[in-house]
Every structure is written in C-alpha cells, then in structure tokens.
Design an enzyme around this catalytic site. Structure first.
Site, short mmCIF file in Angstrom:
data_model
loop_
_atom_site.label_atom_id
_atom_site.label_comp_id
_atom_site.label_asym_id
_atom_site.label_seq_id
_atom_site.Cartn_x
_atom_site.Cartn_y
_atom_site.Cartn_z
CB SER A 22 -0.94 0.02 1.22
OG SER A 22 -0.19 -0.04 2.43
CG ASP A 25 -3.27 6.28 6.31
OD1 ASP A 25 -2.09 6.03 6.61
OD2 ASP A 25 -3.86 5.73 5.36
CG HIS A 35 -0.27 4.34 4.08
ND1 HIS A 35 -1.54 4.01 4.54
CD2 HIS A 35 0.26 3.21 3.56
CE1 HIS A 35 -1.75 2.72 4.30
NE2 HIS A 35 -0.68 2.21 3.71
#
Length: 364
Positions: free
Chosen positions: A39, A324, A327
C-alpha cells in the site's frame, strides 16, 4: 485496438533500444519503471478487488490531480516522485492500464500484499508478490510476442525495477494474533524465512530480464500512528523497531549475494528507516511540525481507526509526517523520493537511483 497499441509499443521500445537512456530535466533516463510492492506504493490495483484494503475514496487523493485513485496518501507516493525525477510520466496501475498508458511501465503493487502469499488475508483480496511477478510476466509475454526476445531483453535490462515489500509480512502477519507465525519463529528466524523467499522472487524477476533493481528497506514501523496508538504513553514501540532490524540487515546481505552471483544485476537499496529517522530528527528543517499522529484518522494518535470515507482531514497537511495510521503524507513521500534519487550513501546504497539509471548494463 490491441494491435494498434502493440504497434506503438514496438516502435517505442525499438527507439529506446537503439539509444541509451539520457538524463536531464524533461528527458527520460530509462525506458520504463516497473513497480512491485504494497500500500505504500499501490496506486489502484485493489480498487476492483473484494478487499478491505482500498483507498479509492475521498479524502485519499485530496491533493492529487486525479482525486482518489487508490493511492494511500493525500497525493503522491514515493514512486510517483521517483517517476517524475526519472523524466517518466506517472506509472499506471496494472489493473487499469491499457494502450499507450503502459509505454513507460506498470505498477503491480497491492495494498495488504506481502512476500508470503498468506500475508494480508485479514483484508481478503490482495495481490501477493508472487502473483505480481506473474502479472509482470504476462505483460512481458504480450510485448515480446510483437517485439522479439532480443530487443525486449535489451530494453527491459535498462528499465528500473522498484520493489518495496515486507511491511505487511510484519504488520499483517507476524504481529497479528490470528497468525501462527509468531509462535513458529523468533525475529531472526522470520527475517531469514522472508528474505530467503525474497531472494527467490528477485531472481525470478532477473530471469525475466530485469537488471536494475531498486529495493526499499522497511521503515521504523514501531513509530507509525497505528503502533503509537497501542502505547499508553504514545511512544514508539522499540520491540517492533527491533523486530524488523534483522529483515533490513538480511536484505542488504541478499543484495550483496545476488550481485555476486547474477551477472549484470545492479542494485540500489533505500534505507527507509534511516530516512525516517532523519526526517523526524530534523522535522522543522523540512517544514514538518507533527511527527506522531495521522492527518486523517480516529482515536489516539489518529491511528486507532484509519482514514474513513469523507472524513475531514487536517488542513495543514504539509506539516504532517503521516497521512493516516500507516502511510506518509505526499510531502514526506516526495522528500524520500528526492533522497533516493540523488542522495548519498547515508540513505541509499551503493548508488542512488540517478546513478543506477545512468549505468550501462549488460543484459545476460
């Protein structure tokens, strides 16, 4: 339509095969960049999967020209920044790329994916590294059928292969209570297991013609908001930071071993942990003021529940290290991209990406 695309692609790669990569602003330094990871660098491959690991909703992409695309950031990821520095356009996701969008490479990264196939199963749908490699082979098979094996090998040998794997093998495997791995392996044994598999996977990419590899190490995962939120004092988890150290050490050893045993292979290792340490220690010099909580999220350190659909994020995103629970912000991604591209051996070993791109490469 497919034949039209292949005609364009054939012409494109033939030109690139005849001319060495050239640096300079606005000039493409390499033919293409192919991206494998999770991600941190996914840009939409999970959008249409039955997966809980998605970021194709607002406020993700709030500062990105295309809005929410599946990037787990308010804007750019690190590979977006690197692509621009290489003179390339942003690299499209494998799931969405078609036609001439694929001319400069493909991004195969998938949120929740790991080196191990079983990693990330709590999120249901994801594309593990082995499957990402198979997707890359499918891309190459399609191109080779029209371009020819020799021309293809020469072109791919000059492309950048960016790989950033391993975070989820800890966060969404080893550290998860419903996984057996923590009871089966100590930290060193698990790092050995992961990097043995990792070496096989990178060798598979080599056997497909890849020669110029950029491998990102793991960051200080004990200092991300999700882990900070689990500490009553809100401090970094030294246990988690120490846990991933053997992985990074093993990756460096792996790079040296593969370099000695695979003719023509070249590596760049990004020391993400050291980069993060530098950014936090010198936050104000980078214009950053918030280093210990997410810009978008809920709970302690805004890391107990990650960024929800249509949640209002912090307005001063340029001052945050984390977007977040897991990340970085675009600001930090761009800082790291620049360090990886043109930095010295403090952060990148043995050469930076700019130097790697300019290396003449024998294709074996």
């Amino acid at each position: 339509m497919a034949q039209f695309w292949f005609s364009i692609l054939l012409a494109f790669f033939m030109v690139l095969t005849a001319v060495s990569g050239q640096g300079g602003r606005g000039r493409e330094m390499v033919p293409a960049m192919f991206i494998f990871g999770d991600s941190l660098i996914d840009n939409g491959n999970n959008n249409n999967l039955p997966s809980f690991a998605k970021a194709n909703y607002f406020p993700y992409g709030i500062d990105f020209n295309g809005g929410p695309t599946g990037r787990f950031s308010n804007g750019y990821t690190m590979v977006d920044g690197i692509a621009e520095l290489l003179g390339l356009p942003l690299i499209p996701a494998y799931s969405e790329a078609s036609g001439d969008q694929m001319l400069h490479g493909v991004n195969y990264a998938s949120a929740a994916a790991g080196i191990l196939d079983i990693t990330g199963r709590n999120f249901v749908g994801r594309i593990p590294f082995d499957q990402q490699i198979r997707n890359f082979q499918t891309t190459l098979d399609q191109i080779t059928a029209n371009l020819g094996a020799d021309n293809m090998a020469r072109a791919i040998g000059r492309c950048i292969i960016f790989v950033g794997m391993g975070s989820n093998d800890y966060l969404n495997n080893y550290l998860m209570p419903n996984y057996p791995t923590r009871g089966q392996y100590n930290g060193q044994q698990y790092a050995d297991l992961l990097v043995d598999k990792y070496a096989q996977q990178l060798t598979s990419l080599y056997n497909l013609g890849a020669r110029k590899f950029v491998v990102a190490g793991l960051g200080l995962m004990g200092c991300i908001p999700s882990i900070l939120a689990q500490s009553p004092a809100g401090g970094c988890s030294e246990e988690v930071n120490q846990l991933v150290l053997p992985f990074n050490a093993n990756v460096k050893t792996m790079i040296n071993s593969l370099s000695a045993n695979l003719p023509g292979i070249k590596f760049t290792y990004i020391d993400v942990a050291h980069m993060f340490q530098d950014i936090v220690a010198n936050a104000r010099s980078y214009g950053l003021t918030v280093v210990n909580r997410g810009c978008c999220g809920i709970g302690r350190n805004r890391g107990q529940i990650t960024c929800l659909p249509f949640q209002t994020p912090c307005p001063n995103r340029e001052q945050y290290v984390f977007w977040d629970a897991f990340h970085p912000t675009e600001k930090v991604n761009v800082i790291m991209a620049r360090k990886a591209f043109s930095g010295d051996r403090t952060f990148i070993y043995p050469v930076n990406i700019e130097q790697l791109a300019n290396l003449d490469n024998e294709t074996n």
